[in-house]
Write an enzyme that holds these catalytic residues in place. Structure first.
Site, mmCIF file in Angstrom:
data_model
loop_
_atom_site.group_PDB
_atom_site.id
_atom_site.type_symbol
_atom_site.label_atom_id
_atom_site.label_comp_id
_atom_site.label_asym_id
_atom_site.label_seq_id
_atom_site.Cartn_x
_atom_site.Cartn_y
_atom_site.Cartn_z
ATOM 1 N N HIS A 98 0.836 -1.207 0.000
ATOM 2 C CA HIS A 98 0.000 0.000 0.000
ATOM 3 C C HIS A 98 0.874 1.262 0.000
ATOM 4 O O HIS A 98 1.832 1.354 0.771
ATOM 5 C CB HIS A 98 -0.846 0.069 1.271
ATOM 6 C CG HIS A 98 -2.007 -0.871 1.300
ATOM 7 N ND1 HIS A 98 -1.881 -2.235 1.359
ATOM 8 C CD2 HIS A 98 -3.346 -0.621 1.281
ATOM 9 C CE1 HIS A 98 -3.091 -2.792 1.392
ATOM 10 N NE2 HIS A 98 -3.997 -1.847 1.345
ATOM 11 N N ASN A 130 8.342 -4.072 3.238
ATOM 12 C CA ASN A 130 6.934 -3.721 3.438
ATOM 13 C C ASN A 130 6.444 -4.090 4.831
ATOM 14 O O ASN A 130 5.752 -3.305 5.483
ATOM 15 C CB ASN A 130 6.077 -4.433 2.375
ATOM 16 C CG ASN A 130 4.590 -4.194 2.552
ATOM 17 O OD1 ASN A 130 4.173 -3.098 2.887
ATOM 18 N ND2 ASN A 130 3.795 -5.231 2.348
#
Ligand SMILES: [Mg+2]
Ligand SMILES: [Mg+2]
Lengths: 248, 248
Positions: A98, A130
């Site tokens: 994201h 991430n």
């Protein structure tokens, strides 16, 4: 009919249509207005140019949305030619990372769902990035809301040049999946922090899209805003009054 | 004051300013309206995204402008951070290759001068490309005006992926000069040809930015328009009625 495009410094009403654009005006940009964020989609690389958000303590305190069961989804607001697909990320070895993090939108189910468009994703190294150092940065930025009035944040990929064996500089990045989605070499994040007294400070980071040891401090990734702007190809937060430092 | 940016599918008047964009709306695009062409400048790569032109026999017959003595010039309509410089091209080993060719603008001194902005240049291989096969393509497109009513043409760089030794696909291109101006791997040109009866045909090419043997026929570089659009990241001439073939 003719495209509504006119001559001048910028398109203006009242001027005749431009003959040179008779059969269409190539549209680079793809600005997406979401419930909780605004972004520009890079149709060439099939991931964001930038994703802008606004955080404050009041909204972050609301616990309404549940991430469990929210599905990643293709963004049909772009022509098929330019879309990243679920199949591009599947088996790629990269996370669907994201840009506007889901964790910033617990205040609204709709706002959190909006973060699951593939247009808001980038090919991110999973373990060590991430799920670790990059998430640490996201959490740190959220934590800034505890002692400040507002936090404005902009996030995106970078494709940085580096010197190769022949002594020349090259931009080089992998593209993966049937749609050849770019794997950015780095990601930037810029936070404009508005203190209770209204003072603004800017913090800005560039992290490499690779496994980063957990003991590396976030501060070691701070970079000057102008360097990020030059690499990204756009100005960020250029409405900030000049008296505030646009630096690290 | 606040940037004039509003919520919705696209910015609309009458809506309140967007809080998330309180301190500036990152502007990717840089559309330049010139006397004879319109272009979009890529601030990341410091060369065009696309350059659109309109040619016809009537204007090409006018012999007014003289190229001799016209100077290449930096384009100060972009912030310094994003400008290509004379020093970037000097000694780079690449030509300052016009996207909108000077040779299309003999009908106006101002229009020809406008083609000398560095924003209209790309790093092109000189001998064997800019001065040879690429120029042959420019001449060919001009020649289409002899038997047709109008020719619309759009030109730009491409950064195409290729497979490397590890079996993966990579985009890789050199950046040169103090400003690190990109050296495109390829260039595209798309011509919409309007016959005397109004019928439209599209011709589109992709040429590699390298020495091309003189006996290679231009037709061998024809590529489908959709392939160019996917690689470039924008639709070209998408106002063309559907009945006309958008192919090679
Ligand atoms: Mg993440
Ligand atoms: Mg040339």
């Amino acid at each position: 009919g003719l495209p509504q495009v006119y001559a001048g410094e910028a398109p203006k009403q009242g001027l005749p249509p431009l003959q040179v654009m008779r059969y269409g005006f190539p549209d680079m940009g793809s600005i997406k207005y979401r419930e909780g964020y605004i972004m520009s989609y890079d149709r060439r690389n099939k991931t964001a140019n930038w994703v802008c958000e606004h955080l404050n303590a009041e909204r972050l305190a609301v616990q309404e949305a549940k991430r469990d069961g929210m599905a990643f989804k293709e963004d049909d607001t772009d022509p098929e030619l330019f879309r990243a697909r679920l199949a591009d990320y599947r088996g790629s070895g990269y996370d669907r990372g994201h840009m506007a993090p889901a964790g910033n939108y617990k205040w609204s189910t709709k706002a959190m769902e909006d973060t699951f468009y593939l247009s808001n994703m980038s090919m991110q190294v999973g373990k060590g990035f991430n799920r670790d150092k990059w998430e640490e940065l996201e959490s740190y930025v959220r934590s800034l809301t505890k002692t400040n009035r507002n936090v404005y944040v902009c996030t995106g990929p970078l494709y940085l040049p580096r010197q190769e064996a022949d002594g020349n500089m090259y931009v080089r990045y992998k593209v993966v999946g049937p749609s050849q989605v770019a794997v950015p070499t780095h990601f930037f994040k810029v936070a404009v922090v508005e203190a209770p007294n209204g003072n603004l400070t800017i913090q800005s980071w560039v992290l490499p899209n690779e496994v980063i040891p957990n003991d590396t401090p976030l501060t070691s990734f701070k970079r000057p805003l102008a360097e990020i702007e030059r690499r990204a190809g756009f100005l960020l937060y250029n409405s900030i009054p000049d008296k505030y430092t646009r630096g690290v």
